[in-house]
Design an enzyme around this catalytic site. Structure first.
Site, PDB file in Angstrom:
ATOM      1  CG  ASP A  36      -5.658 -10.134   0.956  1.00  0.00           C
ATOM      2  OD1 ASP A  36      -5.821  -9.965   2.176  1.00  0.00           O
ATOM      3  OD2 ASP A  36      -5.697  -9.194   0.136  1.00  0.00           O
TER       4      ASP A  36
ATOM      5  CG  HIS B  18      -1.937  -1.145   1.149  1.00  0.00           C
ATOM      6  ND1 HIS B  18      -3.139  -1.061   0.490  1.00  0.00           N
ATOM      7  CD2 HIS B  18      -1.867  -2.394   1.675  1.00  0.00           C
ATOM      8  CE1 HIS B  18      -3.784  -2.217   0.610  1.00  0.00           C
ATOM      9  NE2 HIS B  18      -3.035  -3.035   1.319  1.00  0.00           N
TER      10      HIS B  18
END
Length: 379
Positions: free
Chosen positions: A270, A192
């Site tokens: 995930d 991120h």
């Protein structure tokens, strides 16, 4: 009581043993060899394949509960139980960008769970909140923030022996804060983030050797600016985990990544939830609904995955042109090495947990075979 798993093609993580035998006792592997013992109870696999159980270092929910929403022992148990159904015997429940209170509650819940249950929950993955808002993905803009020394010190102090992996955007840290985190002993993963290729190489030089879900929520490869993706490709020490579901990462891109990373390439789920049983979910500013087999938010963007580690391994075998043994390593030995647990889990080796997967030659059938508890069971 000693037992022998016999008539198996044993994938130890180091070699493949035809017609192998694995001796187990009290939930632990005692020995691995080809001689079939006659004096102990035998479990005959009928020529099936046997490997260590899968490891998932990034899983957000089980079949019912989402860890960041309800960071308690019931959710952790749900994640563990659901994972066991899909070949995953070791997990790091993942807490995404949340309030300070939620993060501390999650750390304490995992600590208490691990003290009570000596199973495959081996720690926690804290993904955020110290991320770049420009690459926050599905993380709430209200929770993504820069670290303060005080909050970082508290997370490090209370997360000791619990947090195995922490995902950060290093550009949001001061040099002092980054050094503090490096010295914590946590495995740091870059994700991120908007860092450039040059910046990424600088952070890798400081000892960071992992990124979070390669390709997703990071600067991409370009011929003039290779980005974080290019830096991962260039640096031989950096591990590259991929969500191999065909949506988060196209199979062609994954094939290129594997060719470049080889033994540093591994799989994660995930998963927002496992089993695709939760059709709609909303928590804080995070929302997800099932659409054509994938979780998407109200804006149509991906909102976590639906894939299990079993599906990821099968996709690796079917789409990356690798052997079954290689696909298995992407979910076992490589994962363990990435988080510094290669001497504890991920192989069929004396002293390691007696938790396995058995499978057929083309990986179309994968089943958990777990003897890590004294009441040996297949799930």
């Amino acid at each position: 009581m000693k037992q022998a798993i016999v008539n198996a093609i044993v994938h130890t993580g180091d070699e493949v043993i035809e017609n192998g035998a694995v001796i187990i006792e009290n939930g632990t592997i005692i020995s691995v060899h080809q001689e079939i013992p006659n004096d102990i109870e035998q479990i005959n696999l009928g020529g099936n394949h046997l490997a260590a159980g899968f490891i998932d270092i990034q899983i957000n929910g089980g079949e019912k509960y989402y860890f960041s929403q309800t960071p308690n022992e019931e959710t952790i148990q749900d994640i563990y139980d659901a994972s066991m159904k899909y070949g995953t015997t070791h997990v790091l429940p993942c807490l995404i960008s949340s309030s300070r209170e939620t993060i501390l509650n999650g750390i304490e819940a995992v600590r208490e769970y691990m003290q009570k249950h000596k199973n495959g929950v081996v720690g926690m993955h804290l993904e955020g909140p110290f991320l770049n808002p420009l690459r926050r993905g599905a993380h709430s803009i209200d929770q993504v923030r820069k670290p303060t020394n005080e909050e970082l010190e508290e997370i490090i102090r209370k997360g000791k022996d619990v947090i195995k992996v922490i995902t950060i955007a290093p550009e949001c840290f001061t040099e002092e804060q980054l050094n503090m985190l490096i010295e914590s002993g946590f495995t740091i993963s870059i994700g991120h983030s908007t860092i450039t290729h040059k910046e990424a190489q600088f952070y890798f030089s400081k000892g960071i050797n992992l990124v979070t879900h390669l390709f997703n929520a990071m600067t991409q490869f370009g011929h003039r600016e290779p980005g974080l993706v290019g830096a991962v490709f260039e640096n031989e020490e950096v591990y590259a985990p991929v969500i191999l579901d065909g949506a988060h990462c196209d199979y062609a891109a994954a094939k290129v990544a594997y060719k470049l990373k080889q033994e540093k390439f591994f799989l994660i789920s995930d998963a927002t939830f496992l089993g695709r049983k939760v059709a709609n979910f909303k928590w804080d500013n995070f929302d997800a609904h099932l659409e054509n087999g994938f979780y998407r938010n109200e804006d149509g963007n991906l909102a976590g995955a639906t894939i299990s580690m079993t599906e990821a391994v099968q996709n690796a075998y079917n789409h990356l042109n690798v052997s079954a043994d290689e696909a298995i390593k992407m979910a076992t030995t490589r994962v363990a090495s990435a988080i510094g647990m290669q001497e504890k889990i991920g192989k069929i080796k004396p002293g390691f947990p007696a938790s396995f997967v058995q499978f057929n030659a083309d990986l179309s059938e994968i089943e958990t075979l777990d003897f890590s508890k004294t009441d040996s069971s297949i799930s």
